[in-house]
Design a protein around this motif. Structure first.
Motif, PDB file in Angstrom:
ATOM      1  N   UNK A 365     -30.825  11.484   4.819  1.00 53.17           N
ATOM      2  CA  UNK A 365     -30.043  10.403   4.224  1.00 53.17           C
ATOM      3  C   UNK A 365     -30.880   9.524   3.329  1.00 53.17           C
ATOM      4  N   UNK A 366     -31.801   8.780   3.932  1.00 60.96           N
ATOM      5  CA  UNK A 366     -32.723   7.920   3.182  1.00 60.96           C
ATOM      6  C   UNK A 366     -31.987   6.985   2.228  1.00 60.96           C
ATOM      7  N   UNK A 367     -30.879   6.420   2.702  1.00 58.25           N
ATOM      8  CA  UNK A 367     -30.072   5.539   1.864  1.00 58.25           C
ATOM      9  C   UNK A 367     -29.984   4.161   2.514  1.00 58.25           C
ATOM     10  N   UNK A 368     -30.698   3.194   1.937  1.00 59.22           N
ATOM     11  CA  UNK A 368     -30.658   1.838   2.468  1.00 59.22           C
ATOM     12  C   UNK A 368     -29.259   1.238   2.327  1.00 59.22           C
ATOM     13  N   UNK A 369     -28.549   1.673   1.302  1.00 53.35           N
ATOM     14  CA  UNK A 369     -27.194   1.171   1.097  1.00 53.35           C
ATOM     15  C   UNK A 369     -26.302   1.525   2.275  1.00 53.35           C
ATOM     16  N   UNK A 370     -26.500   2.734   2.808  1.00 55.61           N
ATOM     17  CA  UNK A 370     -25.689   3.156   3.945  1.00 55.61           C
ATOM     18  C   UNK A 370     -26.012   2.329   5.187  1.00 55.61           C
ATOM     19  N   UNK A 371     -27.280   1.947   5.341  1.00 64.17           N
ATOM     20  CA  UNK A 371     -27.662   1.131   6.491  1.00 64.17           C
ATOM     21  C   UNK A 371     -27.016  -0.245   6.443  1.00 64.17           C
ATOM     22  N   UNK A 372     -26.762  -0.730   5.250  1.00 65.93           N
ATOM     23  CA  UNK A 372     -26.175  -2.062   5.102  1.00 65.93           C
ATOM     24  C   UNK A 372     -24.694  -2.088   5.465  1.00 65.93           C
ATOM     25  N   UNK A 373     -24.086  -0.903   5.597  1.00 66.75           N
ATOM     26  CA  UNK A 373     -22.678  -0.834   5.963  1.00 66.75           C
ATOM     27  C   UNK A 373     -22.536  -0.912   7.481  1.00 66.75           C
ATOM     28  N   UNK A 374     -21.799  -1.876   8.000  1.00 64.24           N
ATOM     29  CA  UNK A 374     -21.667  -1.997   9.466  1.00 64.24           C
ATOM     30  C   UNK A 374     -20.879  -0.826  10.036  1.00 64.24           C
ATOM     31  N   UNK A 375     -21.262  -0.411  11.244  1.00 64.94           N
ATOM     32  CA  UNK A 375     -20.570   0.692  11.918  1.00 64.94           C
ATOM     33  C   UNK A 375     -19.388   0.127  12.703  1.00 64.94           C
ATOM     34  N   UNK A 376     -18.303  -0.136  11.980  1.00 66.08           N
ATOM     35  CA  UNK A 376     -17.150  -0.807  12.582  1.00 66.08           C
ATOM     36  C   UNK A 376     -16.484   0.042  13.658  1.00 66.08           C
ATOM     37  N   UNK A 377     -16.544   1.375  13.512  1.00 66.40           N
ATOM     38  CA  UNK A 377     -15.930   2.236  14.525  1.00 66.40           C
ATOM     39  C   UNK A 377     -16.593   1.992  15.874  1.00 66.40           C
ATOM     40  N   UNK A 378     -17.927   2.007  15.890  1.00 66.07           N
ATOM     41  CA  UNK A 378     -18.658   1.786  17.135  1.00 66.07           C
ATOM     42  C   UNK A 378     -18.356   0.410  17.713  1.00 66.07           C
ATOM     43  N   UNK A 379     -18.296  -0.597  16.844  1.00 63.70           N
ATOM     44  CA  UNK A 379     -18.046  -1.963  17.313  1.00 63.70           C
ATOM     45  C   UNK A 379     -16.695  -2.071  18.010  1.00 63.70           C
ATOM     46  N   UNK A 380     -15.652  -1.549  17.367  1.00 62.74           N
ATOM     47  CA  UNK A 380     -14.321  -1.716  17.945  1.00 62.74           C
ATOM     48  C   UNK A 380     -14.040  -0.725  19.073  1.00 62.74           C
ATOM     49  N   UNK A 381     -14.659   0.447  19.031  1.00 67.26           N
ATOM     50  CA  UNK A 381     -14.571   1.349  20.188  1.00 67.26           C
ATOM     51  C   UNK A 381     -15.244   0.705  21.387  1.00 67.26           C
TER      52      UNK A 381
END
Length: 549
Positions: A365-381
């Motif tokens: 991956x090596x994408x810092x942009x992707x890291x900045x996106x919150x993992x909302x699925x995990x949060x709400x699950x």
């Protein structure tokens, strides 16, 4: 101007008025919380006091709206706390952390014991008030939140908030005062303690060491790196190797060593002398200026499918002709052992040909942009299952509730979520936003709802006793544990400061400890006991309400 009065005046419950009220309470509370008195600030807790003041002057919120905002804020806050402390929750029991955690548990036990003594001796004070006083005395907001959610009634919730607010200021002072008393009793010189702990750090295994060696031992001439590994019986990674011809290669377990070879090795500081005795002497060598196609780069794991995958499964030698020398996780360097399991957000330091590095980077991956996106699925699950777990009767009529359930599930997800392909990585800014937003909504709601009767209840003999009891609940257990830690176990004073702060989950006290010593040692002890302490504080507050309310 009548519309403006209707919008910002007291007694209105319209949606716009509610939003204005919450915005003012939170903004003012955060601003005032940044003001320091004697180098100490109350932080976000000031939102509670501003809410109480506004409630006292007649500002109200629709009861159903207030309950929703309060409970939703609580869930956000508790879940963020669980995700934060989860990775260190189980590891905190290892090595010297066992003793520190046992001492922290003793603090909690003594807190509860004093509350029970006051409850049975006084006889006239409700347990809900004492639980609020206890939570304020140890500056533990999640415990207050859990107890309020467990009690359920508006009256109990308001009384707890009043007790919390009455005990909190002296709670912060009491924690710091206990540190000063322990220091005076044992005549501790802070400079000597700092020196002692720095020497202990230098003598212990810290982050991986990067050292260059030259092979001088003729007994290992012609042996492979695998054979050398078996001889040394320790973990190490040979990042690059330069032969007598000056060519730099990425070695594998089958690479044969020869006298005169030069190598850069990543290993534990404790193994350096062992390595030097078998391989040869250390050398000063600037590998960055060696003419070679071999480079060192950092690759960030951002593909969720590699969450929980071990380094050995990447087959770096066979598939890419690369070496991974270390893994940086949450700012800490880890030795890249084959069994180390990756997590999203890990930063791999790899060595090899630039083209091979690029292929691996694309794969991971090596994408810092992707890291900045919150993992909302995990949060709400996590929140979903946290509420379900919190609703289960775990015995004796006790439920973990909206505080304990999400906390337990968040801890488990952050530690074992990769097995279910759940990515628990959350950027520090996103985690902080969720935590601070949740606690501000919760404190504002509690303050507004309890403000109406606060002055009549607190500023009288009852409130005076709450303050006195809160101070006793704070300082007596801390002094007992501090004296035991120093007098019996000879624990470093800086560690005791972190233990005391973490045992009360009190950031202002930790800030004082760090600023007064200029060392990170208190923070290390704080983080060691914080996860278990936070969990037990929530459980203890709920248990008192369930058993005695």
């Amino acid at each position: 101007m009548e519309w403006l009065i209707d919008l910002i005046g007291p007694g209105h419950t319209e949606l716009a008025s509610t939003l204005v009220l919450y915005s003012f309470v939170i903004a003012s509370g955060i601003f005032l919380g940044k003001l320091k008195i004697g180098g100490i600030s109350l932080g976000v807790t000031f939102v509670l006091f501003v809410g109480i003041v506004m409630g006292h002057f007649g500002y109200i919120v629709n009861p159903e709206v207030l309950k929703f905002v309060r409970e939703f804020g609580l869930i956000l806050f508790i879940f963020a706390i669980g995700i934060q402390v989860g990775p260190g929750f189980f590891s905190s029991f290892k090595k010297g952390g066992i003793l520190l955690n046992l001492l922290a548990v003793l603090i909690i036990v003594l807190n509860v014991a004093i509350v029970l003594c006051i409850f049975y001796i006084d006889g006239n004070t409700q347990i809900s008030a004492l639980v609020g006083v206890m939570s304020g005395a140890v500056t533990n907001t999640p415990g207050l939140a859990a107890a309020q959610q467990t009690a359920g009634t508006t009256e109990a919730i308001n009384i707890m908030a009043m007790g919390y607010a009455a005990a909190y200021p002296l709670g912060v002072i009491g924690i710091i005062l206990s540190m000063l008393i322990v220091k005076a009793v044992f005549r501790i010189n802070v400079d000597d303690e700092i020196k002692a702990i720095e020497e202990a750090i230098e003598g212990s295994q810290q982050k991986p060491l990067i050292v260059s060696f030259e092979v001088t031992n003729r007994l290992i001439d012609g042996r492979t790196l695998l054979q050398v590994h078996q001889i040394l019986d320790c973990d190490f990674v040979v990042s690059r190797l330069m032969g007598a011809d000056g060519n730099v290669i990425i070695p594998t377990s089958k690479t044969i060593l020869h006298v005169g070879d030069k190598m850069i090795v990543v290993l534990s500081p404790a193994d350096e002398h062992k390595f030097e005795g078998v391989i040869g002497h250390t050398i000063d060598m600037d590998w960055e200026h060696v003419q070679s196609t071999v480079l060192s780069r950092r690759i960030v794991v951002t593909q969720s499918k590699y969450n929980g995958v071990s380094l050995a499964q990447l087959r770096l030698h066979d598939g890419y002709q690369l070496n991974c020398t270390r893994v940086n996780r949450a700012g800490v360097d880890l030795l890249a052992s084959p069994t180390l399991r990756l997590q999203v957000g890990d930063r791999l330091v790899v060595v090899g040909d630039p083209n091979d590095i690029e292929r691996l980077a694309t794969r991971l991956g090596n994408s810092m942009k992707r890291l900045n996106q919150p993992n909302l699925i995990t949060i709400f699950v996590g929140i979903l299952f946290g509420i379900i777990v919190g609703s289960i009767n775990v015995g004796f009529g006790m439920k973990l509730g909206l505080a304990g359930g999400p906390l337990v599930v968040a801890i488990l997800i952050s530690r074992f979520g990769y097995k279910l392909k759940l990515v628990s990585y959350t950027s520090s800014s996103a985690s902080l936003l969720m935590r601070e937003l949740g606690i501000c909504l919760f404190l504002a709601s509690v303050g507004i709802s309890s403000g109406k009767g606060f002055a009549d209840t607190v500023f009288n003999s009852t409130g005076m006793w709450w303050v006195i009891w809160g101070f006793i609940i704070t300082i007596v257990p801390l002094l007992v544990v501090g004296i035991i830690a120093r007098g019996v176990y000879k624990i470093n004073y800086l560690t005791i400061m972190g233990l005391v702060s973490g045992g009360c989950t009190d950031p202002p006290a930790l800030a004082y400890a760090n600023n007064s010593t200029g060392s990170d040692a208190p923070a290390v002890a704080y983080s060691t006991v914080y996860p278990l302490t936070m969990f037990l504080r929530v459980v203890a507050a709920q248990a008192l309400i369930l058993c005695l309310f």
